[in-house]
Scaffold this motif. Structure first.
Motif, short mmCIF file in Angstrom:
data_model
loop_
_atom_site.label_atom_id
_atom_site.label_comp_id
_atom_site.label_asym_id
_atom_site.label_seq_id
_atom_site.Cartn_x
_atom_site.Cartn_y
_atom_site.Cartn_z
N UNK A 10 0.83 -1.21 0.00
CA UNK A 10 0.00 0.00 0.00
C UNK A 10 0.86 1.26 0.00
N UNK A 11 1.94 1.20 0.77
CA UNK A 11 2.83 2.38 0.78
C UNK A 11 3.43 2.60 -0.60
N UNK A 12 3.70 1.49 -1.27
CA UNK A 12 4.24 1.64 -2.64
C UNK A 12 3.20 2.31 -3.55
N UNK A 13 1.93 2.01 -3.29
CA UNK A 13 0.88 2.66 -4.09
C UNK A 13 0.83 4.16 -3.82
N UNK A 14 0.98 4.52 -2.55
CA UNK A 14 1.00 5.95 -2.21
C UNK A 14 2.19 6.63 -2.89
N UNK A 15 3.34 5.95 -2.88
CA UNK A 15 4.54 6.51 -3.54
C UNK A 15 4.28 6.69 -5.04
N UNK A 16 3.67 5.66 -5.63
CA UNK A 16 3.40 5.72 -7.07
C UNK A 16 2.42 6.86 -7.39
N UNK A 21 0.96 10.83 -10.19
CA UNK A 21 -0.38 11.43 -10.05
C UNK A 21 -1.49 10.49 -10.52
N UNK A 22 -1.19 9.20 -10.56
CA UNK A 22 -2.22 8.29 -11.07
C UNK A 22 -2.03 6.88 -10.52
N UNK A 269 -2.81 14.31 -4.09
CA UNK A 269 -1.69 13.67 -4.80
C UNK A 269 -1.97 13.54 -6.29
N UNK A 270 -3.23 13.44 -6.63
CA UNK A 270 -3.62 13.26 -8.03
C UNK A 270 -3.61 14.60 -8.78
N UNK A 271 -4.09 15.65 -8.12
CA UNK A 271 -4.15 17.00 -8.72
C UNK A 271 -3.38 17.93 -7.78
#
Ligand code: 5AD
Ligand code: FES
Length: 359
Positions: A10-16, A21-22, A269-271
């Motif tokens: 999950x942390x890797x997803x937050x990093x990604x 931004x996606x 994080x996305x925008x």
């Protein structure tokens, strides 16, 4: 409970999400579904870094003037819907609205948000006159409208009169879900058309959705995120759904502060440069909701500037906060709350970076 392997993933997803931004649909869903305080802290820490890159420690102020609770619509979730016969209706006169602005200006507000139901009394002519007068008296202030769906020509006239921004939440980006929340006199298609018209005319646009509205699932929220990516609004207003006792959703559960703040971080994080308010609804489901929102990446607050006498008549949902306080009390309270988070309220129009004037 999630195990340590899942935590790392999950942390890797937050990093990604921070880097690109996606995420994919299923990755967004995993992030939204992860109910783990440690992960939320990780995610919101990233969101705070990103917001500070664009906005430093500043929190922008908007003064909300709820100028009419008449509405021709019947949105199923909303307390001021037309068929609610149990509320006392009111309209503020131009004089009253201008006096709210004057008071607001003295208190440091440089944006006025005129919000109301879809009230036919406020024709284009009435609104044009009002907007011109506010801009004449306060040329350094931005005027934001939040008065629902109108014809493109009407939006254009109000823009030409001086309105800078428009808030129109899309509520949900799933047409079927939209139908569940609205009577058949309203359509998702028209809602989206309005947003496109507003953008094309040149408004700074805010859209957004309720979190935890009846019938909403995680994939609906993922659709909302995709919609935000497509429309690229200057502001995204989100808040938990809260039931109102005089609606068919009276018995439904309110959306959670946790999911709302997680979404705020995801949207930040996305925008990265979007304007994100910590809303009154968030403060209404959790005593520290607005502070938590700011700590999750929000950078705007919208205290109420409406006269005290009408506040308790503008109840879109139950348990709304700040209905007994006057504008000065609210700004004092808000300023103290914001300071405790380590951020600061500032006196500024608070435009989106794409719209910042150079002077
Ligand atoms: N709970 C939370 N938010 C609501 N709104 C309307 N009714 C409710 C409710 N019951 C929100 C809608 C609308 C905005 C002005 O207030 O998203 O766009
Ligand atoms: Fe209104 Fe706290 S912000 S009373």
């Amino acid at each position: 409970m999630i195990n340590s392997g899942e935590k790392i993933e999950l942390r890797q997803l937050a990093d990604k999400l921070e880097e690109t931004n996606d995420l994919s649909d299923s990755e967004f869903a995993s992030v939204l579904l992860c109910d783990d305080p440690e992960f939320d802290e990780y995610l919101s820490g990233k969101a705070r870094n990103v917001r500070e890159k664009y906005y430093g420690k500043d929190v922008y102020l908007r003064g909300l003037i709820e100028f009419t609770n008449y509405c021709r619509n019947n949105c199923y979730y909303c307390g001021i819907r037309k068929s609610n016969k149990n509320i006392e209706r009111y309209r503020l006169s131009e004089e009253e609205i201008l006096s709210c602005c004057r008071r607001g200006y003295e208190l440091g507000f440089r944006t006025f948000v005129l919000q109301g139901g879809e009230d036919p009394y406020y024709t284009d002519a009435v609104m044009v006159q009002l907007i011109r007068e506010i801009k004449k008296r306060h040329p350094d202030c931005a005027v934001t409208l939040s008065i629902g769906e109108r014809e493109k020509e009407s939006y254009r006239k109000l823009f030409e009169a001086g309105a800078d921004r428009y808030l129109l939440r899309h509520e949900t980006a799933d047409a079927k879900h939209y139908e569940m929340l609205h009577p058949e006199t309203m359509s998702y298609k028209n809602r989206i058309q309005c947003l496109e018209d507003l953008k094309e005319i040149g408004y700074q646009v805010g859209c957004g959705m309720m979190v935890g509205s009846p019938g909403q699932d995680t994939m609906n929220l993922v659709k909302d995120l995709r919609f935000l990516q497509k429309i690229r609004p200057e502001m995204v207003g989100i808040g938990p759904f809260i039931p109102h006792h005089d609606t068919i959703f009276a018995g439904c559960r309110a959306g959670s502060a946790e999911l709302t703040t997680r979404l705020l971080s995801v949207i930040r994080l996305m925008l990265p440069d979007v304007l994100l308010p910590a809303t009154t609804a968030l403060g209404s489901v959790d005593a520290f909701g607005r502070e938590k929102g700011i700590l999750a990446g929000a950078n705007v607050v919208m205290p109420n500037l409406s006269p005290r006498e009408v506040r308790k008549k503008y109840l879109l949902y139950d348990n709304k906060i700040c209905i007994g306080d006057d504008a000065a009390a609210c700004i004092g309270c808000m300023s103290a709350r914001v300071s405790k988070t380590g951020y600061q309220l500032i006196v500024s129009r608070g435009d989106h970076v794409r719209f910042k004037r150079t002077e």
